[in-house]
Design a protein around this motif. Structure first.
Motif, PDB file in Angstrom:
ATOM      1  N   UNK A   1       7.183  -4.088  13.062  1.00  0.00           N
ATOM      2  CA  UNK A   1       7.180  -4.507  11.657  1.00  0.00           C
ATOM      3  C   UNK A   1       8.426  -5.261  11.212  1.00  0.00           C
ATOM      4  N   UNK A   2       9.536  -5.225  11.966  1.00  0.00           N
ATOM      5  CA  UNK A   2      10.773  -5.811  11.464  1.00  0.00           C
ATOM      6  C   UNK A   2      10.748  -7.328  11.465  1.00  0.00           C
ATOM      7  N   UNK A   3      10.018  -7.939  12.398  1.00  0.00           N
ATOM      8  CA  UNK A   3      10.019  -9.386  12.490  1.00  0.00           C
ATOM      9  C   UNK A   3      11.228  -9.897  13.238  1.00  0.00           C
ATOM     10  N   UNK A   4      11.530 -11.180  13.031  1.00  0.00           N
ATOM     11  CA  UNK A   4      12.559 -11.851  13.792  1.00  0.00           C
ATOM     12  C   UNK A   4      13.907 -11.909  13.112  1.00  0.00           C
TER      13      UNK A   4
ATOM     14  N   UNK B   1       0.814  -1.217   0.000  1.00  0.00           N
ATOM     15  CA  UNK B   1       0.000   0.000   0.000  1.00  0.00           C
ATOM     16  C   UNK B   1       0.847   1.266   0.000  1.00  0.00           C
ATOM     17  N   UNK B   2       2.137   1.133  -0.303  1.00  0.00           N
ATOM     18  CA  UNK B   2       3.033   2.281  -0.303  1.00  0.00           C
ATOM     19  C   UNK B   2       3.822   2.441   0.974  1.00  0.00           C
ATOM     20  N   UNK B   3       3.454   1.703   2.033  1.00  0.00           N
ATOM     21  CA  UNK B   3       4.186   1.774   3.299  1.00  0.00           C
ATOM     22  C   UNK B   3       5.385   0.829   3.258  1.00  0.00           C
ATOM     23  N   UNK B   4       6.527   1.323   3.732  1.00  0.00           N
ATOM     24  CA  UNK B   4       7.791   0.589   3.643  1.00  0.00           C
ATOM     25  C   UNK B   4       7.674  -0.843   4.164  1.00  0.00           C
ATOM     26  N   UNK B   5       7.235  -1.017   5.395  1.00  0.00           N
ATOM     27  CA  UNK B   5       7.272  -2.349   6.014  1.00  0.00           C
ATOM     28  C   UNK B   5       6.228  -3.285   5.437  1.00  0.00           C
TER      29      UNK B   5
END
Length: 331
Positions: free
Chosen positions: A188-191, A118-122
């Motif tokens: 948002x980064x995850x593991x 949707x255009x959001x980085x993450x």
């Protein structure tokens, strides 16, 4: 690890000609995978996106284009777009990135990272998956497929996303892939950011995941990314970006060398340090770089001959280009 030779990759690196750089006005240029065509020309595939959008737009606006040269060290001349987002609600609707191109059995295969969002980085980053496209000649057209060749495996080490594909043909004709995955973790980064292995009977797949995580840093979850693998005489090799400098014993973001007898079990090489973030120019200048990553090799008769890297000269990554580094052949 026993074998015929002990590779010290750092000793292969030679000074770089000023002509051996590819960049485009108005565009961020990143990645860089080169293959020779049957016409004798050298085709450099690279990621690009509008400079005006900033470096982080790689994850929202990247496409793959190509340039051509009569010399593997360049200069390369831009020719056109190779692959763009497929549109609609497809898995690779918006972004094509991380090209790695290889010729197998007379056809050309481009393995790449695709995403939608949707255009959001993450959102785009976490929707990354690995695909493949095939062409009869490097100039295309490239045929892509409806589904990724490497998807996520929920609950596994690649629970969140997959990217950074690199492949080589094994001794038995199968196709070996090493790729990056991100595990489950706080969004948002995850593991953990690590790599794994998949193998297919054919270049188009299906790929069966064979190992992962590999190349694990016991001191930090963000271990390695940007792998490039190739088959040597008696083993497989991998260049990887060492996030923390753990394997190289050097600076963060330096590149480490790994090796494997079977392509599945990977160990850090005896000479683990491959190279750091600097370019030695032929005129004597040594230029420190903010980034020197996404290593890709052009193999001449199976031997590493040219190292292609994405380079950033400044902290904001506004001065970016692909650099073509010659490698010694007397090894």
């Amino acid at each position: 690890m026993e074998g015929l030779t002990v590779l010290d990759f750092n000793k292969l690196i030679m000074p770089v000609k000023r002509k051996s750089v590819f960049k485009m006005d108005g565009w961020h240029v990143w990645c860089g995978s080169m293959v020779q065509g049957e016409d004798g020309l050298y085709y450099l595939f690279f990621s690009r996106w509008p400079e005006s959008l900033g470096h982080k737009a790689w994850v929202t606006h990247s496409e793959v284009a190509y340039a051509v040269s009569q010399d593997p060290l360049g200069p390369y001349t831009y020719k056109g777009i190779a692959l763009q987002g497929s549109g609609g609600d497809n898995w690779d609707a918006d972004v094509i990135h991380n090209p790695t191109v290889i010729k197998i059995n007379g056809k050309y295969y481009m393995y790449y990272t695709g995403n939608k969002g949707n255009g959001e980085y993450w959102v785009h980053r976490n929707n990354q998956r690995i695909g493949v496209a095939v062409a009869d000649v490097p100039s295309g057209p490239w045929k892509r497929f409806d589904r990724p060749v490497i998807d996520i495996s929920p609950g596994s080490w690649d629970h969140l996303m997959t990217s950074n594909p690199t492949v080589t043909q094994m001794h038995d004709g199968k196709v070996l892939m090493v790729y990056k995955g991100v595990g489950n973790g706080e969004l948002p980064k995850g593991g953990a950011v690590v790599c794994g292995v998949a193998i297919a009977d054919n270049p188009e797949g299906p790929f069966k995941k064979a190992a992962g995580p590999i190349m694990v840093n016991p001191e930090n979850d963000w271990s390695v990314e940007d792998p490039f693998i190739w088959r040597g005489d008696d083993r497989y090799y991998a260049l990887v970006k060492d996030f923390q400098g753990y394997f190289t014993g050097g600076e963060k973001g330096s590149v480490a060398l790994f090796e494997s007898i079977d392509g599945i079990d990977w160990q850090v090489s005896e000479h683990a340090f491959a190279f750091k973030r600097e370019i030695r120019w032929e005129d004597g200048e040594i230029q420190k770089m903010t980034a020197l990553e996404r290593p890709q090799l052009w193999l001449n008769n199976g031997k590493p001959a040219v190292l292609f890297c994405a380079a950033a000269a400044d902290e904001l990554r506004e001065i970016v280009f692909n650099v073509h580094i010659p490698l010694r052949q007397d090894f």
